[in-house]
Write a protein that holds these residues in place. Structure first.
Motif, PDB file in Angstrom:
ATOM      1  N   TRP A   1     -25.054 -22.295  -1.459  1.00 31.10           N
ATOM      2  CA  TRP A   1     -23.825 -21.851  -1.064  1.00 31.10           C
ATOM      3  C   TRP A   1     -22.822 -23.168  -1.504  1.00 31.10           C
ATOM      4  CZ3 TRP A   1     -21.952 -17.324   0.732  1.00 31.10           C
ATOM      5  CH2 TRP A   1     -22.738 -16.623   1.630  1.00 31.10           C
ATOM      6  N   VAL A   2     -21.751 -22.641  -2.353  1.00 33.60           N
ATOM      7  CA  VAL A   2     -20.548 -23.521  -2.802  1.00 33.60           C
ATOM      8  C   VAL A   2     -19.314 -22.981  -2.267  1.00 33.60           C
ATOM      9  CG1 VAL A   2     -19.458 -24.603  -4.382  1.00 33.60           C
ATOM     10  CG2 VAL A   2     -21.846 -24.287  -4.646  1.00 33.60           C
TER      11      VAL A   2
ATOM     12  N   PRO B   1     -16.207 -17.482  -0.856  1.00 37.92           N
ATOM     13  CA  PRO B   1     -17.448 -18.591  -0.966  1.00 37.92           C
ATOM     14  C   PRO B   1     -18.259 -18.006  -2.220  1.00 37.92           C
ATOM     15  CG  PRO B   1     -16.893 -17.878   1.253  1.00 37.92           C
ATOM     16  CD  PRO B   1     -16.185 -17.047   0.316  1.00 37.92           C
ATOM     17  N   SER B   2     -18.785 -19.137  -2.898  1.00 39.37           N
ATOM     18  CA  SER B   2     -19.796 -18.662  -3.852  1.00 39.37           C
ATOM     19  C   SER B   2     -21.274 -18.868  -3.392  1.00 39.37           C
ATOM     20  CB  SER B   2     -19.575 -19.747  -5.122  1.00 39.37           C
ATOM     21  OG  SER B   2     -20.573 -19.401  -5.932  1.00 39.37           O
ATOM     22  N   HIS B   3     -21.993 -17.788  -3.734  1.00 42.59           N
ATOM     23  CA  HIS B   3     -23.368 -17.678  -3.164  1.00 42.59           C
ATOM     24  C   HIS B   3     -24.301 -18.093  -4.596  1.00 42.59           C
ATOM     25  CE1 HIS B   3     -26.599 -17.558  -0.634  1.00 42.59           C
ATOM     26  NE2 HIS B   3     -26.901 -16.253  -0.332  1.00 42.59           N
TER      27      HIS B   3
ATOM     28  N   ASP C   1     -27.613 -25.161   4.114  1.00 43.79           N
ATOM     29  CA  ASP C   1     -27.769 -24.845   2.561  1.00 43.79           C
ATOM     30  C   ASP C   1     -26.534 -24.753   1.962  1.00 43.79           C
ATOM     31  OD1 ASP C   1     -29.628 -24.372   0.563  1.00 43.79           O
ATOM     32  OD2 ASP C   1     -29.811 -22.203   0.577  1.00 43.79           O
ATOM     33  N   ALA C   2     -25.629 -25.569   2.187  1.00 43.81           N
ATOM     34  CA  ALA C   2     -24.280 -25.397   1.502  1.00 43.81           C
ATOM     35  C   ALA C   2     -23.696 -26.734   1.193  1.00 43.81           C
ATOM     36  CB  ALA C   2     -23.462 -24.895   2.722  1.00 43.81           C
ATOM     37  N   VAL C   3     -22.724 -26.852   0.650  1.00 42.83           N
ATOM     38  CA  VAL C   3     -21.816 -27.811   0.027  1.00 42.83           C
ATOM     39  C   VAL C   3     -20.299 -27.394  -0.183  1.00 42.83           C
ATOM     40  CG1 VAL C   3     -22.095 -27.402  -2.445  1.00 42.83           C
ATOM     41  CG2 VAL C   3     -21.439 -29.602  -1.713  1.00 42.83           C
ATOM     42  N   PHE C   4     -19.445 -28.184   0.489  1.00 46.46           N
ATOM     43  CA  PHE C   4     -18.181 -27.826   0.888  1.00 46.46           C
ATOM     44  C   PHE C   4     -17.443 -28.738  -0.147  1.00 46.46           C
ATOM     45  CE2 PHE C   4     -20.740 -27.415   4.781  1.00 46.46           C
ATOM     46  CZ  PHE C   4     -20.230 -26.068   5.472  1.00 46.46           C
ATOM     47  N   VAL C   5     -16.567 -28.088  -0.826  1.00 50.12           N
ATOM     48  CA  VAL C   5     -16.001 -28.668  -2.128  1.00 50.12           C
ATOM     49  C   VAL C   5     -14.328 -29.003  -1.802  1.00 50.12           C
ATOM     50  CG1 VAL C   5     -17.783 -28.343  -3.750  1.00 50.12           C
ATOM     51  CG2 VAL C   5     -15.874 -26.680  -3.464  1.00 50.12           C
ATOM     52  N   GLY C   6     -13.836 -28.336  -1.018  1.00 51.53           N
ATOM     53  CA  GLY C   6     -12.530 -28.811  -0.825  1.00 51.53           C
ATOM     54  C   GLY C   6     -11.892 -28.175  -1.892  1.00 51.53           C
TER      55      GLY C   6
ATOM     56  N   VAL D   1     -18.960 -32.263   0.904  1.00 48.31           N
ATOM     57  CA  VAL D   1     -19.807 -32.445   2.213  1.00 48.31           C
ATOM     58  C   VAL D   1     -21.048 -31.602   1.886  1.00 48.31           C
ATOM     59  CG1 VAL D   1     -19.495 -32.566   4.572  1.00 48.31           C
ATOM     60  CG2 VAL D   1     -17.435 -32.835   3.427  1.00 48.31           C
ATOM     61  N   HIS D   2     -21.963 -32.449   1.821  1.00 49.32           N
ATOM     62  CA  HIS D   2     -23.510 -31.344   1.684  1.00 49.32           C
ATOM     63  C   HIS D   2     -23.901 -31.476   2.915  1.00 49.32           C
ATOM     64  CE1 HIS D   2     -27.429 -31.558  -0.390  1.00 49.32           C
ATOM     65  NE2 HIS D   2     -27.030 -30.009  -0.031  1.00 49.32           N
TER      66      HIS D   2
END
Length: 237
Positions: free
Chosen positions: A212-213, A220-222, A166-171, A160-161
């Motif tokens: 952000w991922v 969380p990965s910055h 400024d983030a993407v959520f990757v489950g 989910v971008h």
């Protein structure tokens, strides 16, 4: 916990989900475990808001540790729950194939299962009604989340971008903390239906602009999506 403007995390490095706060209301990404309902209420209070300010909940996939309070939010507050069409049945019934456990360290695995128990992880309520979405959809929700198909962990796994955050959520398309070994850093997630397809989906993640991922398990990965995708490939060997 606030990570950045518009961006909040519920839970911890074991299991987490995310909140996008905007002037137009709130979008949630995933619903973690049932016991995270209380974390949600606390975070909303800290923002001076309530569950009635939530406009939608977007699931990265339909596994039980991502749909925890989804049905309660839908039933009690009328919040629509969005999920890719290929994972709609999983979110409604919990049916999924068995996958090999792979490497496991007793302490880490026990920690994961213990935390899940404390958060009522054995009391999953599946989602009675969902709104099905597809790859490329831009949802009419705060932050205008974009659905990016990431099949592999499950047929309907998505990223989910959200450019606003400024983030993407990757489950579980990847993890930064393996729940069965405790190993940290970007790597493939366990319990993945099709590991080869999941690795191929990293190409789609690498194309997204974000700083952000955000996985469902792990810190969380910055870092940029391309950096994270390459780190996962290297970890996979």
């Amino acid at each position: 916990m606030k990570l950045a403007p518009h961006l909040h995390r519920l839970g911890n490095d074991v299991v987490s989900c995310y909140l996008i706060d905007t002037d137009d209301g709130i979008t949630l990404v995933d619903a973690a475990l049932p016991g995270h309902w209380h974390d949600l209420q606390n975070e909303l209070r800290s923002l001076g808001k309530t569950a009635d300010d939530i406009r939608g909940l977007v699931l990265t996939h339909g596994d039980s540790d991502h749909i925890g309070f989804a049905e309660r939010l839908r039933r009690e507050h009328g919040v629509p729950v969005y999920v890719h069409a290929a994972d709609a049945d999983r979110a409604r019934t919990g049916e999924k194939p068995k996958t090999p456990l792979g490497t496991m360290k007793v302490g880490a695995a026990l920690g994961f299962f213990s935390y899940s128990l404390r958060k009522n992880g054995l009391r999953t309520t599946y989602v009675s009604e969902v709104v099905e979405v597809a790859d490329g959809d831009v949802l009419d929700l705060p932050g205008s989340p974009v659905i990016v198909g990431m099949p592999g962990h499950s047929p309907g796994s998505v990223a989910v971008h959200v450019p606003l955050a400024d983030a993407v959520f990757v489950g579980d398309a990847l993890t930064t903390r393996h729940v069965l070994t405790g190993r940290t850093g970007p790597q493939p997630a366990p319990f993945t239906d099709d590991p080869a397809e999941s690795r191929a989906s990293l190409d789609r993640l690498a194309q997204l602009p974000a700083s952000w991922v955000l996985p469902g398990h792990g810190a969380p990965s910055h870092a940029t999506p391309v950096e994270v995708a390459e780190a996962v490939r290297q970890a996979a060997g």
